[in-house]
Design a protein around this motif. Structure first.
Motif, PDB file in Angstrom:
ATOM      1  N   ILE A 133       0.831  -1.203   0.000  1.00  0.00           N
ATOM      2  CA  ILE A 133       0.000   0.000   0.000  1.00  0.00           C
ATOM      3  C   ILE A 133       0.868   1.256   0.000  1.00  0.00           C
ATOM      4  N   SER A 134       2.008   1.184   0.671  1.00  0.00           N
ATOM      5  CA  SER A 134       2.907   2.348   0.711  1.00  0.00           C
ATOM      6  C   SER A 134       3.650   2.559  -0.606  1.00  0.00           C
ATOM      7  N   GLN A 135       3.707   1.516  -1.440  1.00  0.00           N
ATOM      8  CA  GLN A 135       4.475   1.582  -2.680  1.00  0.00           C
ATOM      9  C   GLN A 135       3.624   1.816  -3.923  1.00  0.00           C
ATOM     10  N   LYS A 136       2.366   1.415  -3.895  1.00  0.00           N
ATOM     11  CA  LYS A 136       1.542   1.431  -5.090  1.00  0.00           C
ATOM     12  C   LYS A 136       0.188   2.077  -4.823  1.00  0.00           C
ATOM     13  N   GLU A 137      -0.431   2.536  -5.895  1.00  0.00           N
ATOM     14  CA  GLU A 137      -1.784   3.062  -5.815  1.00  0.00           C
ATOM     15  C   GLU A 137      -2.748   1.981  -6.314  1.00  0.00           C
ATOM     16  N   TYR A 138      -3.774   1.721  -5.537  1.00  0.00           N
ATOM     17  CA  TYR A 138      -4.742   0.686  -5.891  1.00  0.00           C
ATOM     18  C   TYR A 138      -6.117   1.309  -6.140  1.00  0.00           C
ATOM     19  N   ASP A 139      -6.877   0.647  -7.011  1.00  0.00           N
ATOM     20  CA  ASP A 139      -8.251   1.060  -7.275  1.00  0.00           C
ATOM     21  C   ASP A 139      -9.234   0.386  -6.334  1.00  0.00           C
ATOM     22  N   LEU A 140      -8.806  -0.729  -5.731  1.00  0.00           N
ATOM     23  CA  LEU A 140      -9.661  -1.472  -4.803  1.00  0.00           C
ATOM     24  C   LEU A 140      -8.793  -2.330  -3.902  1.00  0.00           C
ATOM     25  N   LEU A 141      -9.143  -2.384  -2.617  1.00  0.00           N
ATOM     26  CA  LEU A 141      -8.502  -3.282  -1.663  1.00  0.00           C
ATOM     27  C   LEU A 141      -9.517  -4.340  -1.239  1.00  0.00           C
ATOM     28  N   ILE A 142      -9.115  -5.611  -1.283  1.00  0.00           N
ATOM     29  CA  ILE A 142      -9.927  -6.708  -0.753  1.00  0.00           C
ATOM     30  C   ILE A 142      -9.143  -7.300   0.411  1.00  0.00           C
ATOM     31  N   LEU A 143      -9.649  -7.119   1.625  1.00  0.00           N
ATOM     32  CA  LEU A 143      -8.894  -7.451   2.824  1.00  0.00           C
ATOM     33  C   LEU A 143      -9.622  -8.501   3.661  1.00  0.00           C
ATOM     34  N   ASP A 144      -8.905  -9.575   3.969  1.00  0.00           N
ATOM     35  CA  ASP A 144      -9.412 -10.513   4.961  1.00  0.00           C
ATOM     36  C   ASP A 144      -9.329  -9.836   6.330  1.00  0.00           C
ATOM     37  N   TRP A 145     -10.353 -10.018   7.129  1.00  0.00           N
ATOM     38  CA  TRP A 145     -10.381  -9.368   8.449  1.00  0.00           C
ATOM     39  C   TRP A 145      -9.266  -9.904   9.335  1.00  0.00           C
ATOM     40  N   MET A 146      -9.137 -11.234   9.429  1.00  0.00           N
ATOM     41  CA  MET A 146      -8.165 -11.864  10.325  1.00  0.00           C
ATOM     42  C   MET A 146      -6.898 -12.197   9.536  1.00  0.00           C
ATOM     43  N   LEU A 147      -5.813 -11.487   9.816  1.00  0.00           N
ATOM     44  CA  LEU A 147      -4.550 -11.680   9.116  1.00  0.00           C
ATOM     45  C   LEU A 147      -3.404 -11.774  10.121  1.00  0.00           C
ATOM     46  N   PRO A 148      -2.325 -12.470   9.763  1.00  0.00           N
ATOM     47  CA  PRO A 148      -1.131 -12.445  10.616  1.00  0.00           C
ATOM     48  C   PRO A 148      -0.529 -11.037  10.661  1.00  0.00           C
ATOM     49  N   THR A 149       0.071 -10.691  11.742  1.00  0.00           N
ATOM     50  CA  THR A 149       0.826  -9.446  12.004  1.00  0.00           C
ATOM     51  C   THR A 149      -0.056  -8.211  12.099  1.00  0.00           C
ATOM     52  N   ILE A 150      -0.807  -7.905  11.066  1.00  0.00           N
ATOM     53  CA  ILE A 150      -1.690  -6.730  11.083  1.00  0.00           C
ATOM     54  C   ILE A 150      -3.032  -7.161  10.519  1.00  0.00           C
ATOM     55  N   SER A 151      -4.099  -6.909  11.235  1.00  0.00           N
ATOM     56  CA  SER A 151      -5.417  -7.355  10.777  1.00  0.00           C
ATOM     57  C   SER A 151      -5.904  -6.515   9.600  1.00  0.00           C
ATOM     58  N   GLY A 152      -6.837  -7.095   8.839  1.00  0.00           N
ATOM     59  CA  GLY A 152      -7.439  -6.345   7.755  1.00  0.00           C
ATOM     60  C   GLY A 152      -8.176  -5.116   8.246  1.00  0.00           C
ATOM     61  N   LEU A 153      -8.776  -5.225   9.427  1.00  0.00           N
ATOM     62  CA  LEU A 153      -9.471  -4.077  10.008  1.00  0.00           C
ATOM     63  C   LEU A 153      -8.491  -2.943  10.282  1.00  0.00           C
ATOM     64  N   SER A 154      -7.319  -3.270  10.846  1.00  0.00           N
ATOM     65  CA  SER A 154      -6.306  -2.243  11.113  1.00  0.00           C
ATOM     66  C   SER A 154      -5.771  -1.648   9.816  1.00  0.00           C
ATOM     67  N   LEU A 155      -5.563  -2.498   8.809  1.00  0.00           N
ATOM     68  CA  LEU A 155      -5.096  -1.993   7.514  1.00  0.00           C
ATOM     69  C   LEU A 155      -6.096  -1.009   6.924  1.00  0.00           C
ATOM     70  N   CYS A 156      -7.363  -1.351   7.014  1.00  0.00           N
ATOM     71  CA  CYS A 156      -8.404  -0.476   6.490  1.00  0.00           C
ATOM     72  C   CYS A 156      -8.400   0.867   7.222  1.00  0.00           C
ATOM     73  N   ARG A 157      -8.306   0.799   8.544  1.00  0.00           N
ATOM     74  CA  ARG A 157      -8.312   2.031   9.337  1.00  0.00           C
ATOM     75  C   ARG A 157      -7.098   2.902   9.007  1.00  0.00           C
ATOM     76  N   GLN A 158      -5.911   2.287   8.903  1.00  0.00           N
ATOM     77  CA  GLN A 158      -4.705   3.024   8.550  1.00  0.00           C
ATOM     78  C   GLN A 158      -4.809   3.641   7.163  1.00  0.00           C
ATOM     79  N   TYR A 159      -5.393   2.896   6.245  1.00  0.00           N
ATOM     80  CA  TYR A 159      -5.548   3.350   4.869  1.00  0.00           C
ATOM     81  C   TYR A 159      -6.403   4.611   4.823  1.00  0.00           C
ATOM     82  N   ARG A 160      -7.487   4.606   5.559  1.00  0.00           N
ATOM     83  CA  ARG A 160      -8.366   5.779   5.583  1.00  0.00           C
ATOM     84  C   ARG A 160      -7.698   6.967   6.296  1.00  0.00           C
ATOM     85  N   LEU A 161      -6.980   6.691   7.367  1.00  0.00           N
ATOM     86  CA  LEU A 161      -6.306   7.773   8.091  1.00  0.00           C
ATOM     87  C   LEU A 161      -5.225   8.431   7.240  1.00  0.00           C
TER      88      LEU A 161
END
Length: 225
Positions: free
Chosen positions: A40-68
């Motif tokens: 996400i820090s390297q590329k621009e995406y048109d859509l993110l499909i995120l599993d909620w439960m992920l190793p290291t960082i959850s999809g929920l946290s990724l989504c929140r960081q992305y919006r922030l």
């Protein structure tokens, strides 16, 4: 569209990536949150499909960081969490839509198409620039009531050009946009792809809309731009 698909279960990741690629999307796949965060820090995406439960960082946290970070591309959550409080939590974190696992692939594609239509250039199911109409649902391009079929790769290139009209696009930019993460295109792959697309557009009287900018790359210049 370029899609980031993040799913830690290979038995689910591989068929999801396969059906999205077959539908003409460019799909970067990751199996854990840290890799997804780096992409996400390297590329621009048109859509993110995120599993909620992920190793290291959850999809929920990724989504929140992305919006922030101020990014606004749609986010589709894949989750086994289907209760109302869970959905509210995901939506409040910035998700746009949900697919409950195990994902129905036909439904997933329909939701991806719906989220992709949020681009201001979309008119119904068609991407339009000047009088050129790209229909990604059936991989065809039309102008003056003439229809030409495209390969998935040709459609991806034309979509990228149509989303960046009148801009000089470097070869590096185009290769990064059109080839999945981890894939290294052959040195002449982009040149060959542009030549094939120009041949298709020649049938519509639009081959010269793709201009070569020597020493840099290409520019898509319709007459009205």
């Amino acid at each position: 569209m370029r899609i980031l698909l993040v799913e830690d279960d290979l038995e689910q990741l591989e068929p999801l990536q396969g059906i999205l690629s077959e539908a003409g999307y460019i799909v970067d796949a990751a199996e854990d949150g840290e890799i997804a965060q780096w992409l996400i820090s390297q590329k621009e995406y048109d859509l993110l499909i995120l599993d909620w439960m992920l190793p290291t960082i959850s999809g929920l946290s990724l989504c929140r960081q992305y919006r922030l970070s101020g990014k606004t591309a749609p986010v589709l959550m894949l989750t086994a969490k289907d209760t109302t409080p869970d959905k509210v939590m995901g939506l409040d974190a910035g998700a746009d839509d949900y697919v409950v696992k195990p994902a129905d692939l036909i439904e997933l594609l329909a939701r991806v198409r719906a989220l992709g239509r949020r681009s201001p250039n979309w008119q119904g199911d068609t991407l339009c620039v000047a009088d050129l109409q790209l229909r990604l649902a059936n991989l065809s391009v039309e102008r003056n009531q003439i229809k030409v079929e495209l390969s998935p790769r040709e459609a991806q290139l034309l979509e990228y050009l149509m989303r960046h009209p009148n801009q000089v696009l470097t070869r590096n930019q185009m290769e990064e946009a059109l080839w999945e993460w981890g894939m290294e295109p052959e040195s002449n792959a982009l040149t060959v792809l542009v030549r094939k697309l120009r041949h298709r557009l020649h049938l519509l009287g639009a081959a010269d809309w793709i201009q070569t900018v020597y020493g840099m790359g290409y520019r898509f210049r319709p007459p009205e731009c």
